[in-house]
Design a protein around this motif. Sequence first.
Motif, PDB file in Angstrom:
ATOM      1  N   SER A  87       0.860  -1.183   0.000  1.00  0.00           N
ATOM      2  CA  SER A  87       0.000   0.000   0.000  1.00  0.00           C
ATOM      3  C   SER A  87       0.892   1.228   0.000  1.00  0.00           C
ATOM      4  O   SER A  87       1.966   1.227   0.612  1.00  0.00           O
ATOM      5  CB  SER A  87      -0.910   0.039   1.231  1.00  0.00           C
ATOM      6  OG  SER A  87      -1.653   1.256   1.234  1.00  0.00           O
ATOM      7  N   CYS A  88       0.454   2.261  -0.690  1.00  0.00           N
ATOM      8  CA  CYS A  88       1.169   3.536  -0.668  1.00  0.00           C
ATOM      9  C   CYS A  88       0.928   4.255   0.662  1.00  0.00           C
ATOM     10  O   CYS A  88       1.538   5.291   0.923  1.00  0.00           O
ATOM     11  CB  CYS A  88       0.725   4.405  -1.843  1.00  0.00           C
ATOM     12  SG  CYS A  88       1.192   3.715  -3.450  1.00  0.00           S
ATOM     13  N   ARG A 130       9.637  -2.956 -11.059  1.00  0.00           N
ATOM     14  CA  ARG A 130       8.566  -1.959 -11.023  1.00  0.00           C
ATOM     15  C   ARG A 130       7.259  -2.682 -11.299  1.00  0.00           C
ATOM     16  O   ARG A 130       7.206  -3.632 -12.072  1.00  0.00           O
ATOM     17  CB  ARG A 130       8.859  -0.923 -12.100  1.00  0.00           C
ATOM     18  CG  ARG A 130       7.922   0.230 -12.124  1.00  0.00           C
ATOM     19  CD  ARG A 130       8.440   1.225 -13.126  1.00  0.00           C
ATOM     20  NE  ARG A 130       7.370   1.622 -14.006  1.00  0.00           N
ATOM     21  CZ  ARG A 130       7.178   2.842 -14.432  1.00  0.00           C
ATOM     22  NH1 ARG A 130       8.016   3.783 -14.115  1.00  0.00           N
ATOM     23  NH2 ARG A 130       6.177   3.132 -15.217  1.00  0.00           N
ATOM     24  N   ARG A 132       2.692  -1.942 -11.379  1.00  0.00           N
ATOM     25  CA  ARG A 132       1.557  -1.039 -11.259  1.00  0.00           C
ATOM     26  C   ARG A 132       0.927  -1.225  -9.886  1.00  0.00           C
ATOM     27  O   ARG A 132       0.825  -2.336  -9.396  1.00  0.00           O
ATOM     28  CB  ARG A 132       0.532  -1.354 -12.335  1.00  0.00           C
ATOM     29  CG  ARG A 132      -0.468  -0.249 -12.542  1.00  0.00           C
ATOM     30  CD  ARG A 132      -0.852  -0.280 -14.010  1.00  0.00           C
ATOM     31  NE  ARG A 132      -1.490   0.790 -14.636  1.00  0.00           N
ATOM     32  CZ  ARG A 132      -1.201   2.067 -14.623  1.00  0.00           C
ATOM     33  NH1 ARG A 132      -0.249   2.503 -13.874  1.00  0.00           N
ATOM     34  NH2 ARG A 132      -1.851   2.943 -15.325  1.00  0.00           N
ATOM     35  N   CYS A 133       0.514  -0.145  -9.274  1.00  0.00           N
ATOM     36  CA  CYS A 133      -0.097  -0.198  -7.950  1.00  0.00           C
ATOM     37  C   CYS A 133      -1.616  -0.204  -8.061  1.00  0.00           C
ATOM     38  O   CYS A 133      -2.193   0.548  -8.857  1.00  0.00           O
ATOM     39  CB  CYS A 133       0.354   0.998  -7.111  1.00  0.00           C
ATOM     40  SG  CYS A 133      -0.285   0.920  -5.429  1.00  0.00           S
ATOM     41  N   HIS A 134      -2.236  -1.040  -7.250  1.00  0.00           N
ATOM     42  CA  HIS A 134      -3.695  -1.120  -7.175  1.00  0.00           C
ATOM     43  C   HIS A 134      -4.150  -1.047  -5.721  1.00  0.00           C
ATOM     44  O   HIS A 134      -5.136  -1.669  -5.342  1.00  0.00           O
ATOM     45  CB  HIS A 134      -4.185  -2.430  -7.803  1.00  0.00           C
ATOM     46  CG  HIS A 134      -3.782  -2.598  -9.222  1.00  0.00           C
ATOM     47  ND1 HIS A 134      -4.392  -1.923 -10.258  1.00  0.00           N
ATOM     48  CD2 HIS A 134      -2.801  -3.338  -9.791  1.00  0.00           C
ATOM     49  CE1 HIS A 134      -3.817  -2.253 -11.402  1.00  0.00           C
ATOM     50  NE2 HIS A 134      -2.845  -3.098 -11.148  1.00  0.00           N
ATOM     51  N   CYS A 135      -3.420  -0.295  -4.900  1.00  0.00           N
ATOM     52  CA  CYS A 135      -3.696  -0.303  -3.462  1.00  0.00           C
ATOM     53  C   CYS A 135      -5.004   0.388  -3.088  1.00  0.00           C
ATOM     54  O   CYS A 135      -5.580   0.082  -2.050  1.00  0.00           O
ATOM     55  CB  CYS A 135      -2.531   0.305  -2.681  1.00  0.00           C
ATOM     56  SG  CYS A 135      -2.345   2.101  -2.785  1.00  0.00           S
ATOM     57  N   GLN A 139      -3.560   8.185  -1.417  1.00  0.00           N
ATOM     58  CA  GLN A 139      -2.173   8.599  -1.675  1.00  0.00           C
ATOM     59  C   GLN A 139      -1.482   7.707  -2.712  1.00  0.00           C
ATOM     60  O   GLN A 139      -0.264   7.761  -2.864  1.00  0.00           O
ATOM     61  CB  GLN A 139      -1.347   8.558  -0.379  1.00  0.00           C
ATOM     62  CG  GLN A 139      -1.761   9.564   0.654  1.00  0.00           C
ATOM     63  CD  GLN A 139      -2.855   9.029   1.577  1.00  0.00           C
ATOM     64  OE1 GLN A 139      -3.189   7.859   1.568  1.00  0.00           O
ATOM     65  NE2 GLN A 139      -3.433   9.910   2.363  1.00  0.00           N
ATOM     66  N   CYS A 140      -2.236   6.895  -3.437  1.00  0.00           N
ATOM     67  CA  CYS A 140      -1.645   5.948  -4.388  1.00  0.00           C
ATOM     68  C   CYS A 140      -0.755   6.679  -5.400  1.00  0.00           C
ATOM     69  O   CYS A 140      -1.151   7.682  -5.985  1.00  0.00           O
ATOM     70  CB  CYS A 140      -2.722   5.162  -5.116  1.00  0.00           C
ATOM     71  SG  CYS A 140      -2.045   3.917  -6.232  1.00  0.00           S
ATOM     72  N   ARG A 141       0.447   6.123  -5.605  1.00  0.00           N
ATOM     73  CA  ARG A 141       1.424   6.703  -6.533  1.00  0.00           C
ATOM     74  C   ARG A 141       1.335   6.082  -7.929  1.00  0.00           C
ATOM     75  O   ARG A 141       2.131   6.403  -8.802  1.00  0.00           O
ATOM     76  CB  ARG A 141       2.836   6.510  -5.966  1.00  0.00           C
ATOM     77  CG  ARG A 141       3.060   7.193  -4.625  1.00  0.00           C
ATOM     78  CD  ARG A 141       4.498   7.060  -4.147  1.00  0.00           C
ATOM     79  NE  ARG A 141       4.989   5.710  -4.086  1.00  0.00           N
ATOM     80  CZ  ARG A 141       4.918   4.915  -3.015  1.00  0.00           C
ATOM     81  NH1 ARG A 141       4.354   5.353  -1.906  1.00  0.00           N
ATOM     82  NH2 ARG A 141       5.408   3.695  -3.057  1.00  0.00           N
ATOM     83  N   THR A 142       0.446   5.140  -8.165  1.00  0.00           N
ATOM     84  CA  THR A 142       0.200   4.471  -9.442  1.00  0.00           C
ATOM     85  C   THR A 142       1.258   3.418  -9.786  1.00  0.00           C
ATOM     86  O   THR A 142       0.937   2.383 -10.319  1.00  0.00           O
ATOM     87  CB  THR A 142       0.076   5.474 -10.605  1.00  0.00           C
ATOM     88  OG1 THR A 142      -0.850   6.485 -10.239  1.00  0.00           O
ATOM     89  CG2 THR A 142      -0.415   4.796 -11.863  1.00  0.00           C
ATOM     90  N   TRP A 143       2.515   3.677  -9.462  1.00  0.00           N
ATOM     91  CA  TRP A 143       3.602   2.738  -9.732  1.00  0.00           C
ATOM     92  C   TRP A 143       4.383   2.478  -8.462  1.00  0.00           C
ATOM     93  O   TRP A 143       4.593   3.385  -7.655  1.00  0.00           O
ATOM     94  CB  TRP A 143       4.561   3.286 -10.794  1.00  0.00           C
ATOM     95  CG  TRP A 143       3.962   3.286 -12.158  1.00  0.00           C
ATOM     96  CD1 TRP A 143       3.374   4.347 -12.799  1.00  0.00           C
ATOM     97  CD2 TRP A 143       3.848   2.175 -13.041  1.00  0.00           C
ATOM     98  NE1 TRP A 143       2.914   3.957 -14.019  1.00  0.00           N
ATOM     99  CE2 TRP A 143       3.193   2.619 -14.205  1.00  0.00           C
ATOM    100  CE3 TRP A 143       4.251   0.846 -12.970  1.00  0.00           C
ATOM    101  CZ2 TRP A 143       2.920   1.792 -15.281  1.00  0.00           C
ATOM    102  CZ3 TRP A 143       3.982   0.011 -14.047  1.00  0.00           C
ATOM    103  CH2 TRP A 143       3.328   0.489 -15.188  1.00  0.00           C
TER     104      TRP A 143
END
Length: 173
Positions: A87-88, A130, A132-135, A139-143
Amino acid sequence: MPATSVVHPAIVPAVPGVAVRAARTGLGIFATRAFAEESTIGRIPGRVYHWQVLWRRGGEFMANCFRFGDETYLDPGNGLGRYLNHSCRPNAAIRKRNNKLFLFAARDIRPSDEIVIDYSTITGDDDMWRMRCHCGSPQCRTWIGRFGLLPPAIKRRYRRDGLLPDFMLGALE
């Protein structure tokens, strides 16, 4: 799915106070009791490998490993670390004591909360990884990538709050 539904067998070895359940992204670790900030949640057992083994094996094996030292990584097997999601906005982090990795609460964690870390805190600047983020965090940074690519304010906060394991300092530019 109700937060109390266990959808996966126990972590091997079992860790009191946590369970593996369906999460936003596959399976995750959820608290079955409260954890106070700074408390140890559990040890992350596994086998340590040289980075060259990771490169040879690649794929899911490499993606599930934790940075352990300057040139080594820990494969969590079916232990606690295997189901630990990113999680971001993490509520937990990794520390190394007596040459073992431990998961600790970075802030208070309530029963039924998913226990999450920021993968960037266990990824050195020499790691070429690297995803992709799906948290789902605001505050998600996308990557998700190596620590050095985090915004300066986040890097400062993680260092100040002890979310960057000491053993990672040698892997940063």
